[in-house]
Scaffold this active site. Structure first.
Site, PDB file in Angstrom:
ATOM      1  N   SER A  70     -33.175   0.329  20.435  1.00  0.00           N
ATOM      2  CA  SER A  70     -33.140   1.630  19.754  1.00  0.00           C
ATOM      3  C   SER A  70     -34.462   2.084  19.153  1.00  0.00           C
ATOM      4  O   SER A  70     -34.560   3.199  18.657  1.00  0.00           O
ATOM      5  CB  SER A  70     -32.074   1.623  18.650  1.00  0.00           C
ATOM      6  OG  SER A  70     -30.793   1.647  19.226  1.00  0.00           O
ATOM      7  N   SER A  99     -31.183   4.690  19.343  1.00  0.00           N
ATOM      8  CA  SER A  99     -30.647   5.543  18.295  1.00  0.00           C
ATOM      9  C   SER A  99     -31.714   6.162  17.406  1.00  0.00           C
ATOM     10  O   SER A  99     -31.423   7.042  16.603  1.00  0.00           O
ATOM     11  CB  SER A  99     -29.697   4.719  17.420  1.00  0.00           C
ATOM     12  OG  SER A  99     -30.410   3.684  16.741  1.00  0.00           O
ATOM     13  N   LYS A 134     -36.066   7.055   9.244  1.00  0.00           N
ATOM     14  CA  LYS A 134     -34.742   7.062   9.851  1.00  0.00           C
ATOM     15  C   LYS A 134     -33.685   6.978   8.753  1.00  0.00           C
ATOM     16  O   LYS A 134     -33.839   6.204   7.794  1.00  0.00           O
ATOM     17  CB  LYS A 134     -34.615   5.881  10.818  1.00  0.00           C
ATOM     18  CG  LYS A 134     -33.316   5.830  11.615  1.00  0.00           C
ATOM     19  CD  LYS A 134     -33.354   4.687  12.621  1.00  0.00           C
ATOM     20  CE  LYS A 134     -32.078   4.632  13.460  1.00  0.00           C
ATOM     21  NZ  LYS A 134     -32.116   3.540  14.457  1.00  0.00           N
TER      22      LYS A 134
END
Length: 488
Positions: free
Chosen positions: A178, A154, A79
């Site tokens: 998330s 997210s 990420k």
């Protein structure tokens, strides 16, 4: 090569050790898949092909010398929220475009020490603010099971890439769900550890009292393997917990006989999709069949969790994002004076959702409103934590849905932020209480979209969650990668 997609980290490491495959070959296999499929999914912001091949060659050289590492030669995507030395890190925001950190986040350093190969940086909602990955400044990631739908957020890039077989595994971050929410919507395993169990040093902060790093994997065994590497005390993180870390890989395969499973009535709400309810109920019945028992519990302050969360997280975001001013790093837009430069830089650099949360956070911290909002939210947050403490007097784990619905259509909720915020209604209380929780696949709806089960544990009891999740995974034997992302 197709069978590589079905092998866990342990099996891949054994192949590499026996030289049945090289890291260069394994990395090339995943890079080829990214080139073939990610044009449609858009899970990667940046593909680090040259870096990946260099790291793979180094891994092969270490293997040739007889060296070992728990991820030696294993290709992973990350990420784009962790500082990675000499590699651009943007948090999917224009305001950090061009920012190249001079150091690695602790989790990246630990992965490097174990010999991992970095495939690239994965897409996310800007500064991790969102539930759909539609708030990225660069692109909208798709759900591999239906590319007209969101992957969740997210950490949508992490879950999409892992679910489609564009990375062996990944790491995500979880502030209000998330990791778990996108994992549930993409049919992968996602663990949010106890707050402080994994170092946040080098993590670009959204809400510091809520953020936590955790693994995203296609299997519970890989989740345990990743936790063994990233968990542990770090003196560079003042919130890190100085407690010993168990060997999480010892827990898959242990039975759940005698385990008490708490079922909170507040989480089985009106408006939940029937397929979600049925899948969760079936999962509970499988636990019972394996010797567990069910206990009805109540978490009475759950109804206030979303309101409390959006006061706390926006307040902390307002403070954390004040550093992005065009002076030190990232984007700078020239102005007639320094104040004008601040305004222009932040206006151009931040997206709509980030601006919304900064404004809300500044408001709740402002003179005359702090006591009415932020202080009160902190008090209710304590009540939510006490609800869990009392519930765990009667049970060992708590089981709930991850989300009341399966993945929604891209664009369906972008104009209604309040409805979007409710996507995390079942995951937010866990962050407020600082507890560990996992999303594990428990079925599919009638259109073939994944459904996730949330398993919540006591503080530092990630091992108990892993044990229970593995029982469910073994019983269900669900498909892990959509057929359309299988090499033909």
């Amino acid at each position: 090569m197709e069978r590589l997609l079905d092998l866990d980290i342990k099996a891949l490491r054994e192949m590499l050790r026996k030289k049945e495959i090289s890291s260069v070959e394994l990395t090339g296999f995943y890079l080829d898949r990214i080139k073939r499929y990610d044009g449609e999914l858009l899970s990667y912001i940046k593909i680090t092909e040259d870096t990946a091949m260099d790291m793979a060659k180094q891994a092969d050289a270490r293997i040739a010398k007889g060296e070992d590492g728990r991820l030696l030669g294993i290709p992973l995507g990350m990420k784009d929220i962790y500082c990675t030395k000499n590699i651009e890190t943007t948090c999917a925001s224009h305001i950090l475009k061009g920012f190249v950190p001079p150091y690695d986040a602790t989790v990246i350093r630990k992965l490097k020490e174990e010999g991992f190969v970095l495939l690239g940086k994965l897409n996310m909602d800007e500064f991790a603010m969102g539930s759909s990955t539609e708030n990225s400044s660069f692109q909208v990631t798709k759900n591999p099971w239906d590319t007209t739908r969101i992957p969740g957020g997210s950490s949508g890039g992490s879950t999409s890439a892992t679910a489609a077989g564009l990375s062996v595994a990944s790491l995500g971050t979880d502030t209000g769900g998330s990791i778990r929410q996108p994992a549930g919507l993409c049919g992968v395993v996602g663990l949010k550890p106890t707050y402080g169990r994994v170092s946040r040093y080098g993590l670009i902060a959204f809400a510091s009292s809520l953020d936590q790093i955790g693994p995203v994997t296609r299997s519970v065994t890989d989740c345990a393997a990743m936790m063994n590497i990233i968990a542990g005390y770090d003196p560079m993180d003042s919130t890190s917990i100085p407690e010993p870390v168990p060997d999480y890989t010892e827990y898959p395969g242990r039975d759940v006989k005698g385990m008490k499973i708490g079922i909170p009535k507040e989480y089985f709400m009106e408006g939940m999709e029937q397929d979600v309810r049925s899948a969760v109920e079936n999962a509970v019945s499988l636990f019972v069949r394996n010797g567990a028992s069910v206990v009805d519990i109540t978490l009475p302050h759950t109804e206030y969790a979303v309101a409390v969360y959006y006061i706390v997280c926006t307040a902390e975001a307002s403070s954390n994002l004040a550093r992005y001013d065009g002076v030190k790093y990232g984007l700078r837009v020239d102005g007639k004076d320094i104040i004008d430069m601040y305004k222009k830089t932040r206006l151009k650099g931040f997206g709509k959702e980030v601006v919304r949360r900064i404004i809300l956070g500044t408001y709740v911290l402002s003179s005359g409103y702090y006591d009415a909002y932020y202080r009160k939210a902190g008090q209710v947050r304590t009540l939510i934590r006490r609800d869990f403490d009392e519930a765990f007097n009667d049970c060992d784990i708590i089981v709930t849905p991850v989300s009341p619905t399966t993945a929604f259509k891209i664009g369906e909720k972008t104009e209604d932020p309040l409805t979007m915020y409710l996507s995390d209604i079942f995951t937010i209380p866990v962050n407020l209480a600082g507890l560990p929780a996992m999303s594990v696949p428990c079925g599919f709806d009638n259109t073939g979209l994944p459904i996730g089960l949330q398993i919540i544990g006591k503080p530092l009891d990630e091992a108990g969650i892993i044990k229970a999740a593995y029982v469910l995974e073994t019983e269900l034997k669900l498909k892990k990668i959509p057929d359309r992302f299988r090499n033909k």
